[in-house]
Design a protein around this motif. Structure first.
Motif, PDB file in Angstrom:
ATOM      1  N   GLU A 202      30.183  -4.467  -5.205  1.00 30.80           N
ATOM      2  CA  GLU A 202      29.266  -5.568  -4.917  1.00 30.80           C
ATOM      3  C   GLU A 202      28.498  -5.222  -3.649  1.00 30.80           C
ATOM      4  OE1 GLU A 202      29.317 -10.436  -4.310  1.00 30.80           O
ATOM      5  OE2 GLU A 202      31.104  -9.358  -5.003  1.00 30.80           O
ATOM      6  N   VAL A 203      27.164  -5.295  -3.710  1.00 32.69           N
ATOM      7  CA  VAL A 203      26.354  -4.928  -2.545  1.00 32.69           C
ATOM      8  C   VAL A 203      25.367  -6.034  -2.216  1.00 32.69           C
ATOM      9  CG1 VAL A 203      26.552  -2.430  -2.817  1.00 32.69           C
ATOM     10  CG2 VAL A 203      24.731  -3.638  -4.020  1.00 32.69           C
ATOM     11  N   SER A 204      25.238  -6.310  -0.933  1.00 30.81           N
ATOM     12  CA  SER A 204      24.225  -7.223  -0.424  1.00 30.81           C
ATOM     13  C   SER A 204      23.219  -6.379   0.346  1.00 30.81           C
ATOM     14  CB  SER A 204      24.856  -8.278   0.483  1.00 30.81           C
ATOM     15  OG  SER A 204      23.861  -9.120   1.041  1.00 30.81           O
ATOM     16  N   LEU A 205      21.971  -6.397  -0.092  1.00 31.64           N
ATOM     17  CA  LEU A 205      20.932  -5.543   0.480  1.00 31.64           C
ATOM     18  C   LEU A 205      19.974  -6.372   1.330  1.00 31.64           C
ATOM     19  CD1 LEU A 205      19.949  -3.589  -2.770  1.00 31.64           C
ATOM     20  CD2 LEU A 205      21.798  -3.071  -1.167  1.00 31.64           C
ATOM     21  N   LEU A 206      19.685  -5.898   2.545  1.00 30.62           N
ATOM     22  CA  LEU A 206      18.585  -6.459   3.322  1.00 30.62           C
ATOM     23  C   LEU A 206      17.338  -5.669   2.934  1.00 30.62           C
ATOM     24  CD1 LEU A 206      17.379  -8.286   5.475  1.00 30.62           C
ATOM     25  CD2 LEU A 206      18.053  -6.611   7.189  1.00 30.62           C
ATOM     26  N   VAL A 207      16.411  -6.346   2.260  1.00 32.65           N
ATOM     27  CA  VAL A 207      15.248  -5.695   1.666  1.00 32.65           C
ATOM     28  C   VAL A 207      13.972  -6.109   2.397  1.00 32.65           C
ATOM     29  CG1 VAL A 207      13.884  -5.439  -0.456  1.00 32.65           C
ATOM     30  CG2 VAL A 207      16.380  -5.648  -0.591  1.00 32.65           C
ATOM     31  N   LEU A 208      13.093  -5.142   2.633  1.00 34.85           N
ATOM     32  CA  LEU A 208      11.733  -5.421   3.084  1.00 34.85           C
ATOM     33  C   LEU A 208      10.809  -5.230   1.898  1.00 34.85           C
ATOM     34  CD1 LEU A 208      11.402  -3.632   6.539  1.00 34.85           C
ATOM     35  CD2 LEU A 208      12.327  -5.886   6.019  1.00 34.85           C
ATOM     36  N   HIS A 209      10.116  -6.292   1.507  1.00 39.46           N
ATOM     37  CA  HIS A 209       9.239  -6.262   0.332  1.00 39.46           C
ATOM     38  C   HIS A 209       7.796  -6.427   0.791  1.00 39.46           C
ATOM     39  CE1 HIS A 209       7.701  -6.895  -3.677  1.00 39.46           C
ATOM     40  NE2 HIS A 209       7.208  -8.081  -3.325  1.00 39.46           N
ATOM     41  N   TYR A 210       6.935  -5.436   0.459  1.00 41.01           N
ATOM     42  CA  TYR A 210       5.560  -5.419   0.967  1.00 41.01           C
ATOM     43  C   TYR A 210       4.549  -6.036   0.003  1.00 41.01           C
ATOM     44  CZ  TYR A 210       7.196  -2.555   4.804  1.00 41.01           C
ATOM     45  OH  TYR A 210       7.859  -2.105   5.924  1.00 41.01           O
ATOM     46  N   ASN A 211       4.969  -6.338  -1.227  1.00 47.40           N
ATOM     47  CA  ASN A 211       4.069  -6.968  -2.204  1.00 47.40           C
ATOM     48  C   ASN A 211       2.743  -6.213  -2.276  1.00 47.40           C
ATOM     49  OD1 ASN A 211       3.275  -8.843  -4.116  1.00 47.40           O
ATOM     50  ND2 ASN A 211       2.429 -10.264  -2.616  1.00 47.40           N
ATOM     51  N   GLN A 212       2.845  -4.912  -2.528  1.00 45.53           N
ATOM     52  CA  GLN A 212       1.674  -4.042  -2.436  1.00 45.53           C
ATOM     53  C   GLN A 212       1.734  -2.979  -3.518  1.00 45.53           C
ATOM     54  OE1 GLN A 212       1.912  -1.490   0.879  1.00 45.53           O
ATOM     55  NE2 GLN A 212      -0.107  -0.611   0.643  1.00 45.53           N
ATOM     56  N   ASP A 213       0.611  -2.782  -4.204  1.00 50.70           N
ATOM     57  CA  ASP A 213       0.518  -1.718  -5.200  1.00 50.70           C
ATOM     58  C   ASP A 213       0.166  -0.408  -4.515  1.00 50.70           C
ATOM     59  OD1 ASP A 213       1.010  -3.432  -7.335  1.00 50.70           O
ATOM     60  OD2 ASP A 213      -1.102  -3.997  -7.465  1.00 50.70           O
ATOM     61  N   PRO A 214       0.581   0.734  -5.119  1.00 47.94           N
ATOM     62  CA  PRO A 214       0.156   2.023  -4.556  1.00 47.94           C
ATOM     63  C   PRO A 214      -1.321   2.250  -4.787  1.00 47.94           C
ATOM     64  CG  PRO A 214       1.263   2.355  -6.654  1.00 47.94           C
ATOM     65  CD  PRO A 214       1.389   0.892  -6.329  1.00 47.94           C
ATOM     66  N   ILE A 215      -1.914   3.171  -4.038  1.00 49.98           N
ATOM     67  CA  ILE A 215      -3.317   3.496  -4.263  1.00 49.98           C
ATOM     68  C   ILE A 215      -3.439   4.218  -5.608  1.00 49.98           C
ATOM     69  CG2 ILE A 215      -3.801   3.701  -1.813  1.00 49.98           C
ATOM     70  CD1 ILE A 215      -3.947   6.759  -2.279  1.00 49.98           C
ATOM     71  N   PRO A 216      -4.583   4.078  -6.299  1.00 49.10           N
ATOM     72  CA  PRO A 216      -4.760   4.797  -7.564  1.00 49.10           C
ATOM     73  C   PRO A 216      -4.727   6.307  -7.322  1.00 49.10           C
ATOM     74  CG  PRO A 216      -6.458   3.122  -7.270  1.00 49.10           C
ATOM     75  CD  PRO A 216      -5.745   3.248  -5.970  1.00 49.10           C
ATOM     76  N   ILE A 217      -4.115   7.043  -8.245  1.00 46.59           N
ATOM     77  CA  ILE A 217      -4.103   8.501  -8.153  1.00 46.59           C
ATOM     78  C   ILE A 217      -5.455   9.019  -8.635  1.00 46.59           C
ATOM     79  CG2 ILE A 217      -2.981  10.615  -8.929  1.00 46.59           C
ATOM     80  CD1 ILE A 217      -1.271   8.827  -7.156  1.00 46.59           C
ATOM     81  N   ARG A 218      -6.097   9.817  -7.792  1.00 48.63           N
ATOM     82  CA  ARG A 218      -7.415  10.338  -8.126  1.00 48.63           C
ATOM     83  C   ARG A 218      -7.309  11.500  -9.106  1.00 48.63           C
ATOM     84  NH1 ARG A 218      -7.267   9.116  -2.777  1.00 48.63           N
ATOM     85  NH2 ARG A 218      -8.895   7.770  -1.958  1.00 48.63           N
ATOM     86  N   GLY A 219      -8.251  11.521 -10.028  1.00 47.04           N
ATOM     87  CA  GLY A 219      -8.292  12.636 -10.974  1.00 47.04           C
ATOM     88  C   GLY A 219      -8.844  13.885 -10.315  1.00 47.04           C
ATOM     89  N   ILE A 220      -8.505  15.024 -10.877  1.00 50.32           N
ATOM     90  CA  ILE A 220      -8.974  16.313 -10.318  1.00 50.32           C
ATOM     91  C   ILE A 220     -10.342  16.653 -10.910  1.00 50.32           C
ATOM     92  CG2 ILE A 220      -8.443  18.781 -10.164  1.00 50.32           C
ATOM     93  CD1 ILE A 220      -5.501  18.052 -10.366  1.00 50.32           C
TER      94      ILE A 220
END
Length: 220
Positions: A202-220
């Motif tokens: 059983e684990v209790s985690l202290l979490v930091l949640h940024y509510n943020q999407d990653p930047i789009p990956i640019r095509g080559i």
């Protein structure tokens, strides 16, 4: 248990021109317990190259630079004195520089080349505790370096206790880009946290949640 953890022993973890690498105090972990919703903070300064005065964690390549410490002699420390209501503190994240998003390397480059006006957008995370209980896999992939601010959640898998938690707790969701700072009330090194996560029923985690999407990956 499915919990994949990746540790980078070497590699670039911070931008040496902007900051050093002091140890951050445990009281900063304690202060991270306050459960505010994630929100943005705007900072505007007249940039003096090499004098921003911040130590940053760059392990999450596509989601921004996390503040490890604001150094006492620097422009951010001065900002904090003048603007106490929007002071920057550990665990805030730079996700946009002069209106631009990018990888951590690109954000660092935007800062270094900025002159004279520097506009930083920070993300302050939501803090919450998540309690996960086996049987079952945790269903997360973790990533860290020895100097990391906690352990980075790099992926939440479809099957696992983290996904079950998310379904039952829609206002306290564990997501990719989050940080785990404590396991069962203990602020440990990243290696020790990963080991504890692999052993405890059983684990209790202290979490930091940024509510943020990653930047789009640019095509080559």
């Amino acid at each position: 248990m499915l919990m994949c953890a990746c540790c980078e022993e070497t590699g670039r973890d911070n931008h040496q021109a902007l900051f050093c690498d002091p140890q951050f105090p445990y009281e900063d972990v304690v202060s991270a317990r306050k459960n505010d919703p994630a929100h943005s903070i705007q900072v505007k300064v007249k940039y003096q190259p090499g004098n921003l005065g911040v130590d940053l964690d760059a392990i999450d390549i596509n989601r921004g630079l996390v503040v490890k410490a604001v150094l006492p002699d620097g422009q951010l420390a001065e900002w904090n004195k003048i603007n106490p209501d929007s002071a920057i503190r550990p665990y805030d994240k730079i996700f946009k520089v002069n209106g631009k998003v990018g990888t951590v390397q690109e954000l660092e480059s935007f800062i270094v080349s900025s002159s004279p006006d520097l506009h930083l957008e920070f993300r302050r995370p939501q803090r919450f505790e998540a309690k996960l209980r086996r049987p079952g896999s945790l269903g997360v992939r973790l990533h860290y370096k020895k100097s990391s601010m906690g352990v980075l959640v790099s992926e939440v898998l479809e099957d696992g206790l983290a996904t079950v938690w998310n379904i039952n707790n829609p206002t306290r969701v564990i997501a990719a880009g989050d940080r785990i700072l404590e396991v069962n009330g203990e602020a440990l090194s990243p290696e020790e946290m990963v080991e504890k996560l692999s052993l405890e029923e059983e684990v209790s985690l202290l979490v930091l949640h940024y509510n943020q999407d990653p930047i789009p990956i640019r095509g080559i």
